[in-house]
Design a protein around this motif. Structure first.
Motif, PDB file in Angstrom:
ATOM      1  N   ASP A   1       5.645  10.303  -0.086  1.00 17.42           N
ATOM      2  CA  ASP A   1       6.624   9.217  -0.006  1.00 17.42           C
ATOM      3  C   ASP A   1       7.844   9.282  -0.642  1.00 17.42           C
ATOM      4  O   ASP A   1       8.508   8.349  -1.335  1.00 17.42           O
ATOM      5  CB  ASP A   1       5.865   7.865  -0.631  1.00 17.42           C
ATOM      6  CG  ASP A   1       6.473   6.680  -0.168  1.00 17.42           C
ATOM      7  OD1 ASP A   1       6.818   6.534   0.815  1.00 17.42           O
ATOM      8  OD2 ASP A   1       6.652   5.733  -1.051  1.00 17.42           O
TER       9      ASP A   1
ATOM     10  N   TYR B   1      -3.967   0.939   2.379  1.00 16.79           N
ATOM     11  CA  TYR B   1      -4.171   2.396   1.899  1.00 16.79           C
ATOM     12  C   TYR B   1      -3.005   3.197   1.681  1.00 16.79           C
ATOM     13  O   TYR B   1      -3.007   4.395   1.202  1.00 16.79           O
ATOM     14  CB  TYR B   1      -5.157   3.356   2.902  1.00 16.79           C
ATOM     15  CG  TYR B   1      -6.283   2.349   3.280  1.00 16.79           C
ATOM     16  CD1 TYR B   1      -7.338   2.176   2.217  1.00 16.79           C
ATOM     17  CD2 TYR B   1      -6.336   1.722   4.258  1.00 16.79           C
ATOM     18  CE1 TYR B   1      -8.512   1.646   2.476  1.00 16.79           C
ATOM     19  CE2 TYR B   1      -7.735   1.160   4.716  1.00 16.79           C
ATOM     20  CZ  TYR B   1      -8.536   1.064   3.728  1.00 16.79           C
ATOM     21  OH  TYR B   1      -9.886   0.325   4.021  1.00 16.79           O
TER      22      TYR B   1
ATOM     23  N   ASP C   1      -0.812   3.330  -0.614  1.00 14.23           N
ATOM     24  CA  ASP C   1      -0.299   4.013  -1.892  1.00 14.23           C
ATOM     25  C   ASP C   1      -1.152   5.253  -2.123  1.00 14.23           C
ATOM     26  O   ASP C   1      -0.314   6.069  -2.927  1.00 14.23           O
ATOM     27  CB  ASP C   1      -0.966   2.750  -2.948  1.00 14.23           C
ATOM     28  CG  ASP C   1      -2.185   2.225  -2.897  1.00 14.23           C
ATOM     29  OD1 ASP C   1      -2.839   2.684  -1.851  1.00 14.23           O
ATOM     30  OD2 ASP C   1      -2.963   2.021  -4.074  1.00 14.23           O
ATOM     31  N   THR C   2      -2.160   5.635  -1.522  1.00 11.27           N
ATOM     32  CA  THR C   2      -2.882   6.554  -1.789  1.00 11.27           C
ATOM     33  C   THR C   2      -2.730   7.819  -0.510  1.00 11.27           C
ATOM     34  O   THR C   2      -2.901   8.854  -0.847  1.00 11.27           O
ATOM     35  CB  THR C   2      -4.341   6.752  -2.051  1.00 11.27           C
ATOM     36  OG1 THR C   2      -4.965   5.862  -1.152  1.00 11.27           O
ATOM     37  CG2 THR C   2      -4.409   6.025  -3.634  1.00 11.27           C
TER      38      THR C   2
ATOM     39  N   ASN D   1       6.124  -2.828   1.592  1.00  9.14           N
ATOM     40  CA  ASN D   1       4.986  -2.543   0.765  1.00  9.14           C
ATOM     41  C   ASN D   1       5.576  -1.555  -0.479  1.00  9.14           C
ATOM     42  O   ASN D   1       4.898  -0.820  -1.114  1.00  9.14           O
ATOM     43  CB  ASN D   1       3.821  -1.846   1.389  1.00  9.14           C
ATOM     44  CG  ASN D   1       3.180  -2.960   2.091  1.00  9.14           C
ATOM     45  OD1 ASN D   1       2.289  -3.650   1.377  1.00  9.14           O
ATOM     46  ND2 ASN D   1       3.356  -3.214   3.181  1.00  9.14           N
TER      47      ASN D   1
ATOM     48  N   MET E   1       7.376   1.120  -0.107  1.00 12.17           N
ATOM     49  CA  MET E   1       7.429   2.550   0.397  1.00 12.17           C
ATOM     50  C   MET E   1       8.588   3.166   1.176  1.00 12.17           C
ATOM     51  O   MET E   1       9.160   2.074   1.851  1.00 12.17           O
ATOM     52  CB  MET E   1       6.031   2.920   0.992  1.00 12.17           C
ATOM     53  CG  MET E   1       4.985   2.867   0.144  1.00 12.17           C
ATOM     54  SD  MET E   1       3.321   3.066   0.881  1.00 12.17           S
ATOM     55  CE  MET E   1       2.691   1.754   1.270  1.00 12.17           C
TER      56      MET E   1
ATOM     57  N   LYS F   1       5.642   7.184   4.050  1.00 13.98           N
ATOM     58  CA  LYS F   1       4.306   7.635   3.935  1.00 13.98           C
ATOM     59  C   LYS F   1       3.568   7.409   5.333  1.00 13.98           C
ATOM     60  O   LYS F   1       2.790   6.634   5.586  1.00 13.98           O
ATOM     61  CB  LYS F   1       3.507   7.071   2.974  1.00 13.98           C
ATOM     62  CG  LYS F   1       2.508   8.077   2.465  1.00 13.98           C
ATOM     63  CD  LYS F   1       2.309   7.732   1.104  1.00 13.98           C
ATOM     64  CE  LYS F   1       1.278   8.685   0.492  1.00 13.98           C
ATOM     65  NZ  LYS F   1       0.700   8.088  -0.978  1.00 13.98           N
TER      66      LYS F   1
END
Ligand code: B1M
Length: 634
Positions: free
Chosen positions: A283, A547, A549-550, A591, A593, A596
């Motif tokens: 990201d 999902y 974030d990871t 979100n 980001m 990503k």
């Protein structure tokens, strides 16, 4: 009393208890219950309940399979006692999955429901040569031909069967029903089929009504009728365009090469493929989102290689990957060849058609006989690793493009080896034996991943953990028969080599929490089925907030679109790409980001199709990506 036996028979089927179904069927005979009624009011009713639960999402495929096993058990007892004198002969249905297509779970469900509906099923299995449908229909003066196809590349076979029926004057002698995930009502109508249905239950209900309207068999199959029909269709067939025999993959590859040779890569971009792909996974700031339609086998056309060569000749594989990545300017390449490399090494027989994806056939008989092979010279996995290393070195060195290796996960290896239906059923009836076999498959795939890393044969490794599919099995079974093995044994290999875990899963309604959160997956290649949204299929707008974030998600332009080479078809790919790009960036922004996500397809681009769509998708992202990145992300 009779009512009670019917209810108990239905319950035995619902609970998948074959012994009970057999015992109750014998009891029904002893008590003078009409065997036909026992089948229809008891066994078949039970099957309808389970099938209905499946459609509602409260039962899964293993449950359907044990229920069907119980139903067949009871039928074996009852059928020989059915009165034949004076009774109407059951209608004959010839059923199969068409040539080139090994998907048979849905076909088997249709077979079960039609059997429950009182039909006599003649099952030709899967990958059925098209002429076989005609031959068998003739031999049995069939009332119905029921064809399934799960792939856009094989559904065309259904039309050929209908044309053969027309040529032979048999089209009006029987009903032709077609079905499977890619089959729409429009398609069924366009190829001249009588009907399609969304699921096995509806298929069986429709066909029952349709058969009741048919004229008597002797009339339909009379020489007179057949001769008249030949004349009727002769004209229609002659009007049909003679289908072009050109190799569309090769032709479009040549066009792209010519264009490339005259103009080169059109746009000079700020980042290299590797930097962009790595930045997106973390990201970090990018010039645009990476793009990689899952174009694997289709790229062999740039090297003028057959699929067999692409699968078996490391040099041809590497050349295909390299030329594809070069001429289309891809941000990465995933080394997907087929899903049977690991099962082949356990002794599964593999069919290598000259120009189609290899598939496993002739499954093994005995779970206990499975022996874990060693990854060494001569094994298919080792050949795959060798081919991957060649491709990786060439892509890295000459194009700065990352190469992602690919192989199957544990349960996929086992289903390829033993047959999916069998394994899914044995999970319920023989769980310990299945678990022991999954353990052996896990031991092997762990070795394969380890050799991939040891030999430095990939920049990252993607695993097809296919069966985490809510349409097929529930979360508990997925965890017990696949997930736990991945978690306990496969993931540690990736940790040991400090590698990100990457999953490809082209299923509909995945157990994402397990496969992403629990596994700590870093890149996830997923498919989205709009039609199945109410059954749990999820798109970027659902997945990124949950999902993002990871995990970096990678999907979801429909691969089936890539078969359509017409200007409208290409326009559709461009529109869908633009919409996805915009939607993804907005969702990322919302979100917190920035990059990503990998612009991709929900599964492999059909290897027999043109390359124009792949180019259109990549070019669209290159054209709009930088501008959208600035406008939306800032
Ligand atoms: Co494959 N696969 N697969 N696969 N696979 C699909 C079909 C795919 C859509 C995934 C995707 O792109 N997202 C894709 C096809 C894409 C395309 O169309 N071009 C695909 C691919 C690409 C492939 C391979 C080529 C992968 C590779 O090697 N590169 C390869 C093909 C090999 C070959 O066939 N030559 C391959 C292999 C496999 C496995 C062997 C691993 C396995 C099949 C195991 C088996 O069947 N024995 C498999 C699976 C499981 C799938 C998915 C995930 C699930 C299919 C399934 O069983 N669904 C599938 C993705 C998807 O469809 N969601 C995918 C559950 C089943 C109950 O549903 O069969 O649709 P279904 O049946 C339904 C209805 O359609 C209907 O009733 C049933 C329910 O009641 N129905 C009818 C079925 N037939 C009917 C007939 C009727 C009426 C209704 O009237 C006659």
């Amino acid at each position: 009393m009779t009512e009670e036996i019917f209810n108990k028979l239905a319950e035995a089927v619902v609970s998948g208890n074959k012994d009970e179904a057999v015992e109750l069927s014998n009891k029904a005979l002893e008590e003078g219950v009409d065997p036909y009624e026992a089948i229809i009011e008891g066994l078949a009713k039970g099957m309808e309940i389970v099938s209905d639960n499946y459609e509602k999402g409260t039962a899964f495929v293993p449950h359907l399979l044990i229920a069907s096993n119980a139903m067949y058990g009871g039928m074996d007892v009852l059928t020989p006692h059915m009165k034949t004198e004076g009774a109407a002969k059951p209608s004959n249905v010839v059923i199969g999955t068409v040539e080139g297509d090994v998907h048979d779970i849905g076909k088997n469900l249709v077979k079960t429901m039609m059997t429950a509906g009182g039909f006599n099923l003649i099952d030709l299995g899967h990958d059925v040569p098209l002429e076989k449908f005609i031959e068998t229909a003739k031999e049995n003066q069939a009332d119905v031909i029921s064809m399934s196809a799960l792939m856009t590349t094989t559904m065309v076979g259904m039309e050929k069967v209908i044309e053969m029926l027309q040529e032979d004057g048999l089209r009006d002698s029987l009903i032709v029903m077609v079905g499977g995930a890619p089959i729409s009502e429009e398609f069924a109508e366009a190829i001249g089929a009588d009907k399609t249905a969304p699921d096995a239950l509806h298929a069986s209900h429709w066909v029952k009504d349709a058969v009741s309207e048919l004229p008597p068999s002797e009339e339909r199959w009379s020489d007179e009728k057949i001769n008249l029909s030949k004349i009727k269709y002769r004209e229609i067939l002659s009007k049909k365009k003679v289908k072009s025999k050109t190799d569309i993959g090769l032709e479009t590859a040549r066009q792209i090469i010519d264009e490339f040779e005259s103009v080169g890569v059109k746009t000079k971009e700020e980042m290299s493929h590797a930097d962009r792909s790595l930045a997106a996974m973390a990201d970090k700031k990018v010039d645009r989102l990476p793009v990689y339609p899952l174009a694997c086998g289709v790229l062999r056309k740039f090297a003028d290689a057959s699929y067999k060569d692409y699968a078996l000749d490391p040099a041809k594989f590497a050349e295909s990957a390299f030329l594809g990545a070069k001429y289309l300017d891809l941000d990465m390449f995933v080394g997907l060849i087929d899903l049977s490399a690991t099962s082949a090494d356990f002794g599964c027989k593999i069919k290598y058609p000259e120009d189609d994806t290899p598939s496993s056939e002739g499954h093994l008989d005995d779970y206990e006989k499975l022996e874990v092979p060693d990854v060494k010279e001569g094994t298919r996995a080792y050949e795959l690793i060798k081919a991957s290393k060649l491709a990786k070195d060439k892509l890295n060195k000459e194009l700065g493009t990352p190469f992602v290796g690919f192989h199957e996960g544990p349960l996929l290896t086992l289903t390829q080896l033993m047959g999916a239906d069998r394994v899914l059923m044995d999970m319920k009836t023989n769980p310990d034996v299945v678990l022991e076999a999954v353990q052996k498959c896990t031991d092997y795939i762990c070795q394969v991943s380890e050799v991939f890393f040891e030999e430095d044969a990939c920049d990252a490794l993607c695993i097809d953990n296919l069966w985490s599919n809510n349409v097929i099995m529930g979360e508990d079974d997925y965890w017990k028969f696949d997930g736990k093995f991945v978690y306990d044994q496969h993931l540690p290999i990736f940790k040991k080599y400090d590698q990100p875990y990457i999953i490809h899963n082209c299923a509909d309604a995945v157990h994402f929490d397990t496969q992403i959160k629990k596994f700590g997956t870093a890149l996830y290649s997923y498919a989205y089925y709009e039609k199945s949204k109410d059954k749990g299929s999820q798109n970027y707008a659902d997945l990124i907030p949950k999902y993002g974030d990871t995990c970096c998600m990678m999907g979801e332009v429909n691969p089936i679109e890539f078969m359509d080479n017409s200007p409208e078809g290409i326009q559709k790919i461009e529109n869908d790409t633009e919409e996805l790009l915009k939607g993804v960036l907005e969702t990322l922004k919302e979100n917190g980001m920035q990059s990503k996500y990998v612009m991709s397809t929900g599964c492999e681009v059909p290897p027999g199709g043109p390359l124009t769509g792949v180019k259109a998708m990549v070019d669209k992202v290159k054209e709009l990506g930088p501008q959208f990145q600035k406008e939306i992300i800032g």
